[in-house]
Design a protein around this motif. Sequence first.
Motif, mmCIF file in Angstrom:
data_model
loop_
_atom_site.group_PDB
_atom_site.id
_atom_site.type_symbol
_atom_site.label_atom_id
_atom_site.label_comp_id
_atom_site.label_asym_id
_atom_site.label_seq_id
_atom_site.Cartn_x
_atom_site.Cartn_y
_atom_site.Cartn_z
ATOM 1 N N PRO A 63 -43.399 54.785 -67.583
ATOM 2 C CA PRO A 63 -43.808 54.558 -66.195
ATOM 3 C C PRO A 63 -44.149 55.832 -65.427
ATOM 4 N N ASP A 64 -43.450 56.929 -65.720
ATOM 5 C CA ASP A 64 -43.747 58.151 -64.955
ATOM 6 C C ASP A 64 -45.110 58.734 -65.320
ATOM 7 N N HIS A 65 -45.796 58.125 -66.284
ATOM 8 C CA HIS A 65 -47.136 58.603 -66.667
ATOM 9 C C HIS A 65 -48.234 57.572 -66.405
ATOM 10 N N CYS A 66 -47.837 56.322 -66.055
ATOM 11 C CA CYS A 66 -48.904 55.320 -65.870
ATOM 12 C C CYS A 66 -48.677 54.364 -64.701
ATOM 13 N N GLY A 158 -48.357 66.260 -72.604
ATOM 14 C CA GLY A 158 -47.737 64.958 -72.296
ATOM 15 C C GLY A 158 -46.235 65.140 -72.364
ATOM 16 N N ASP A 159 -45.552 64.227 -73.019
ATOM 17 C CA ASP A 159 -44.101 64.366 -73.210
ATOM 18 C C ASP A 159 -43.793 64.554 -74.691
ATOM 19 N N GLY A 160 -42.658 65.170 -74.954
ATOM 20 C CA GLY A 160 -42.166 65.171 -76.324
ATOM 21 C C GLY A 160 -42.008 66.551 -76.925
ATOM 22 N N TYR A 210 -43.644 72.442 -67.554
ATOM 23 C CA TYR A 210 -43.649 71.393 -66.535
ATOM 24 C C TYR A 210 -42.735 70.254 -66.961
ATOM 25 N N HIS A 211 -42.576 69.250 -66.059
ATOM 26 C CA HIS A 211 -41.746 68.073 -66.355
ATOM 27 C C HIS A 211 -40.283 68.489 -66.542
ATOM 28 N N CYS A 212 -39.884 69.586 -65.894
ATOM 29 C CA CYS A 212 -38.495 70.051 -66.017
ATOM 30 C C CYS A 212 -37.601 69.220 -65.102
HETATM 31 ZN ZN ZN Z 1 -42.465 61.745 -68.634
#
Ligand code: ZN
Length: 240
Positions: A63-66, A158-160, A210-212
């Motif tokens: 959800p935090d990406h779409c 992205g994430d991961g 980012y995304h910290c």
């Molecule tokens: Zn995320």
Amino acid sequence: MNIEVIGSGSAFSLARNTSSIRVESQRGEQWLIDCGPTIPRALWRRGLGINELDVIYFTHIHPDHCAGLPALLNQWHSFGRDKPLTIVCQSAQRPLLNSLVALACWPDERCCFDIQWLDTQDHFIWRHWQVSTAPTIHAMPNRAIRIELDGQRLFYSGDGRPTPASEALMPGVDHAFLECAMLTPSESHGDLEQSLALAERLSLPRLWLYHCFDEHIPMIIERIQAYPNVALSEDGLYLN
Ligand SMILES: [Zn+2]
């Protein structure tokens, strides 16, 4: 290539928008990468016109990406966008995104503008944009992206956690954006020491973390001071 950071925060950040960037070519073509819940308002505050974005690329569909997609498309639908939109995503994730598109325009049967769907591939070309993607290790399939455009190269994870395939997209990029959720390793997020090691090993000219998690940011800022090529990404950061 112009790059604007719309959001640099983690999923539940109290201080930052959810992670997303906008990329613009010299010809004025615009991509948005990811569209979390706080992104529509951030774009509206910038005065983004309803016909400006050409492509939305989704790294994955947490959800935090779409979750911002219905609100953004609903604004375009409400104000009469007439330019086609291309959505690039993993084929298995398209049905869920399609339901978000349906929500955006409901109760109308469809949006007032055409939507073209493209499946994410390892390599593809959109106009003069050369795009490569590769998987990272995340709780759901996530595809990092490399864009080569106007003589510049960009990487966005992205994430991961990085994989050999996603790391292979990073050498030679002018700007690398790497998800670094926390200080210590976890199963499905990047961590600081791994990110710093990557910046050194690949001799990255500029690595943006980012995304910290909000609570890890003070420690991350302190630790990266010894690395002149590593910086914390910020909402509103503009690179050209
Ligand atoms: Zn995320």
